[in-house]
Design a protein around this motif. Structure first.
Motif, PDB file in Angstrom:
ATOM      1  N   TRP A  97       0.908  -1.307   0.050  1.00  0.00           N
ATOM      2  CA  TRP A  97       0.074  -0.089  -0.185  1.00  0.00           C
ATOM      3  C   TRP A  97       0.682   1.127  -0.064  1.00  0.00           C
ATOM      4  O   TRP A  97       1.928   1.269   0.480  1.00  0.00           O
ATOM      5  CB  TRP A  97      -1.121   0.023   1.334  1.00  0.00           C
ATOM      6  CG  TRP A  97      -0.288  -0.504   2.346  1.00  0.00           C
ATOM      7  CD1 TRP A  97       0.672  -0.002   3.429  1.00  0.00           C
ATOM      8  CD2 TRP A  97      -0.380  -1.913   2.957  1.00  0.00           C
ATOM      9  NE1 TRP A  97       1.084  -0.964   4.157  1.00  0.00           N
ATOM     10  CE2 TRP A  97       0.352  -2.396   3.892  1.00  0.00           C
ATOM     11  CE3 TRP A  97      -1.203  -2.989   2.626  1.00  0.00           C
ATOM     12  CZ2 TRP A  97       0.273  -3.349   4.577  1.00  0.00           C
ATOM     13  CZ3 TRP A  97      -1.218  -4.269   3.297  1.00  0.00           C
ATOM     14  CH2 TRP A  97      -0.414  -4.479   4.331  1.00  0.00           C
ATOM     15  N   GLY A 105      -4.615   8.316   7.626  1.00  0.00           N
ATOM     16  CA  GLY A 105      -5.683   8.432   9.037  1.00  0.00           C
ATOM     17  C   GLY A 105      -7.109   8.458   8.837  1.00  0.00           C
ATOM     18  O   GLY A 105      -7.829   8.820   9.637  1.00  0.00           O
ATOM     19  N   ALA A 109      -6.123   2.571   3.721  1.00  0.00           N
ATOM     20  CA  ALA A 109      -5.382   1.549   3.384  1.00  0.00           C
ATOM     21  C   ALA A 109      -5.920   0.289   4.103  1.00  0.00           C
ATOM     22  O   ALA A 109      -5.771  -0.666   3.303  1.00  0.00           O
ATOM     23  CB  ALA A 109      -4.001   1.698   3.897  1.00  0.00           C
ATOM     24  N   THR A 110      -6.428   0.416   5.561  1.00  0.00           N
ATOM     25  CA  THR A 110      -6.849  -1.045   5.949  1.00  0.00           C
ATOM     26  C   THR A 110      -8.210  -1.503   5.294  1.00  0.00           C
ATOM     27  O   THR A 110      -8.390  -2.644   5.089  1.00  0.00           O
ATOM     28  CB  THR A 110      -7.128  -0.648   7.336  1.00  0.00           C
ATOM     29  OG1 THR A 110      -5.972  -0.301   8.179  1.00  0.00           O
ATOM     30  CG2 THR A 110      -7.608  -1.732   8.067  1.00  0.00           C
ATOM     31  N   ASN A 137       9.024   1.404  10.210  1.00  0.00           N
ATOM     32  CA  ASN A 137       7.750   1.985   9.394  1.00  0.00           C
ATOM     33  C   ASN A 137       6.260   1.480  10.127  1.00  0.00           C
ATOM     34  O   ASN A 137       5.602   0.624   9.700  1.00  0.00           O
ATOM     35  CB  ASN A 137       7.452   1.442   7.918  1.00  0.00           C
ATOM     36  CG  ASN A 137       6.431   2.207   7.018  1.00  0.00           C
ATOM     37  OD1 ASN A 137       5.446   2.723   7.673  1.00  0.00           O
ATOM     38  ND2 ASN A 137       6.531   2.000   5.757  1.00  0.00           N
TER      39      ASN A 137
HETATM   40  C1  COA Z   1       1.258   2.942   5.243  1.00  0.00           C
HETATM   41  C2  COA Z   1       0.011   3.932   5.073  1.00  0.00           C
HETATM   42  C3  COA Z   1      -0.600   3.375   3.636  1.00  0.00           C
HETATM   43  C4  COA Z   1      -0.668   3.685   6.140  1.00  0.00           C
HETATM   44  O1  COA Z   1      -1.791   4.760   6.147  1.00  0.00           O
HETATM   45  P1  COA Z   1      -2.767   4.992   7.432  1.00  0.00           P
HETATM   46  O2  COA Z   1      -3.661   6.115   6.893  1.00  0.00           O
HETATM   47  O3  COA Z   1      -1.942   5.138   8.507  1.00  0.00           O
HETATM   48  O4  COA Z   1      -3.480   3.706   7.503  1.00  0.00           O
HETATM   49  P2  COA Z   1      -4.980   3.592   7.334  1.00  0.00           P
HETATM   50  O5  COA Z   1      -5.803   3.865   6.166  1.00  0.00           O
HETATM   51  O6  COA Z   1      -5.393   1.927   7.805  1.00  0.00           O
HETATM   52  O7  COA Z   1      -5.585   4.465   8.427  1.00  0.00           O
HETATM   53  C5  COA Z   1      -5.645   3.999   9.963  1.00  0.00           C
HETATM   54  C6  COA Z   1      -5.524   5.263  10.613  1.00  0.00           C
HETATM   55  O8  COA Z   1      -6.766   5.848  10.417  1.00  0.00           O
HETATM   56  C7  COA Z   1      -7.952   6.032  11.351  1.00  0.00           C
HETATM   57  N1  COA Z   1      -8.985   5.821  11.042  1.00  0.00           N
HETATM   58  C8  COA Z   1      -9.932   7.007  10.812  1.00  0.00           C
HETATM   59  N2  COA Z   1     -11.035   6.490  10.281  1.00  0.00           N
HETATM   60  C9  COA Z   1     -11.000   5.191  10.296  1.00  0.00           C
HETATM   61  C10 COA Z   1     -11.808   4.117   9.772  1.00  0.00           C
HETATM   62  N3  COA Z   1     -13.213   4.191   9.483  1.00  0.00           N
HETATM   63  N4  COA Z   1     -11.374   2.867   9.769  1.00  0.00           N
HETATM   64  C11 COA Z   1     -10.048   2.613  10.246  1.00  0.00           C
HETATM   65  N5  COA Z   1      -9.137   3.562  10.785  1.00  0.00           N
HETATM   66  C12 COA Z   1      -9.588   4.855  10.684  1.00  0.00           C
HETATM   67  C13 COA Z   1      -7.010   4.928  12.436  1.00  0.00           C
HETATM   68  O9  COA Z   1      -7.320   5.356  13.951  1.00  0.00           O
HETATM   69  C14 COA Z   1      -5.595   5.248  12.044  1.00  0.00           C
HETATM   70  O10 COA Z   1      -5.171   6.045  12.767  1.00  0.00           O
HETATM   71  P3  COA Z   1      -3.761   6.121  13.580  1.00  0.00           P
HETATM   72  O11 COA Z   1      -2.626   5.189  12.660  1.00  0.00           O
HETATM   73  O12 COA Z   1      -3.444   7.426  14.116  1.00  0.00           O
HETATM   74  O13 COA Z   1      -4.358   5.226  14.770  1.00  0.00           O
HETATM   75  C15 COA Z   1       0.552   5.316   4.821  1.00  0.00           C
HETATM   76  O14 COA Z   1       1.427   5.923   5.976  1.00  0.00           O
HETATM   77  C16 COA Z   1       1.575   5.691   3.408  1.00  0.00           C
HETATM   78  O15 COA Z   1       1.101   5.533   2.638  1.00  0.00           O
HETATM   79  N6  COA Z   1       2.903   5.618   3.943  1.00  0.00           N
HETATM   80  C17 COA Z   1       3.960   5.861   2.846  1.00  0.00           C
HETATM   81  C18 COA Z   1       4.047   4.463   1.988  1.00  0.00           C
HETATM   82  C19 COA Z   1       4.422   3.443   2.755  1.00  0.00           C
HETATM   83  O16 COA Z   1       5.095   3.516   3.856  1.00  0.00           O
HETATM   84  N7  COA Z   1       3.837   2.199   2.399  1.00  0.00           N
HETATM   85  C20 COA Z   1       4.146   1.083   2.917  1.00  0.00           C
HETATM   86  C21 COA Z   1       5.534   0.556   2.605  1.00  0.00           C
HETATM   87  S1  COA Z   1       5.823  -1.113   3.502  1.00  0.00           S
END
Ligand code: COA
Length: 182
Positions: A97, A105, A109-110, A137
């Protein structure tokens, strides 16, 4: 496969219109902080998108473009692909992802990754899907945990392309095994 739908998202093939937004995402140092190559040029970004789409065309699955209908036509990619052969964790299928920072946030992604692994198990017949990331990460590791993956410390590895003293060399491996009978 035409597309995977989730309550808020659409995982679909790449379109030419995605390329400027994908290039903007890849030009963001915060998004790219885990890669030794750093930010990508437009040309590099376009080439990478073409490679991701080629995997989808060759295998029927890949790192799909993710759209949030009614919100944004392109927010990043999420999906499944064959692990690069030069890494010590393969042969295997990995989930991956990368989202534009403005869509972090929100749980996107999830939500997308959960649907992708379900598709991998139910429609593609995989028995196991893994994911790996630079050990530091934590946002990516949290996605792995939220979709039910478990850390497999015995499989952790040092990335072969990174120098010995690189703090981003150590990678952690998480696994998800299909828990339903085939
Ligand atoms: C890795 C990455 C995709 C994660 O994104 P993210 O937004 O943190 O993950 P999610 O989409 O699952 O969101 C989870 C966050 O949304 C919040 N959230 C808000 N509404 C939500 C909902 N309806 N459902 C679930 N989570 C929700 C959660 O509380 C969580 O926040 P927190 O991490 O502060 O606890 C992002 O950081 C990214 O693109 N990073 C750069 C690229 C990268 O590192 N890729 C992976 C290489 S291995």
């Amino acid at each position: 496969m035409t597309a995977i739908r989730t309550p808020r998202l659409l995982l679909r093939r790449w379109r030419p219109e995605d390329l400027p937004a994908y290039a903007a995402l890849n030009a963001d140092p915060e998004v790219r902080r885990w890669w030794s190559a750093g930010v990508l040029t437009r040309r590099q970004s376009d080439a990478q998108a073409a490679k991701l789409q080629a995997h989808i065309e060759a295998h029927g699955f890949g790192f799909w473009a993710v759209e949030a209908p009614g919100v944004a036509p392109f927010v990043g990619f999420v999906g499944l692909q064959y692990v690069d052969a030069h890494l010590p964790v393969g042969p295997a299928v990995e989930a991956g992802w990368r989202l534009a920072r403005s869509f972090w946030g929100l749980g996107y992604a999830t939500e997308a990754a959960g649907a992708a692994v379900e598709y991998g198990f139910d429609r593609l017949g995989f028995r196991e899907i893994l994911a790996y990331a630079v050990a530091g990460n934590l946002p990516s590791r949290r996605v792995m945990e939220r979709i039910g993956m478990r850390h497999d410390p015995d499989a952790d590895f040092h990335h072969p392309d990174r120098p010995d003293d690189d703090p981003k060399r150590r990678h952690v491996v998480y696994r998800l095994v299909r828990n339903r009978p085939v």
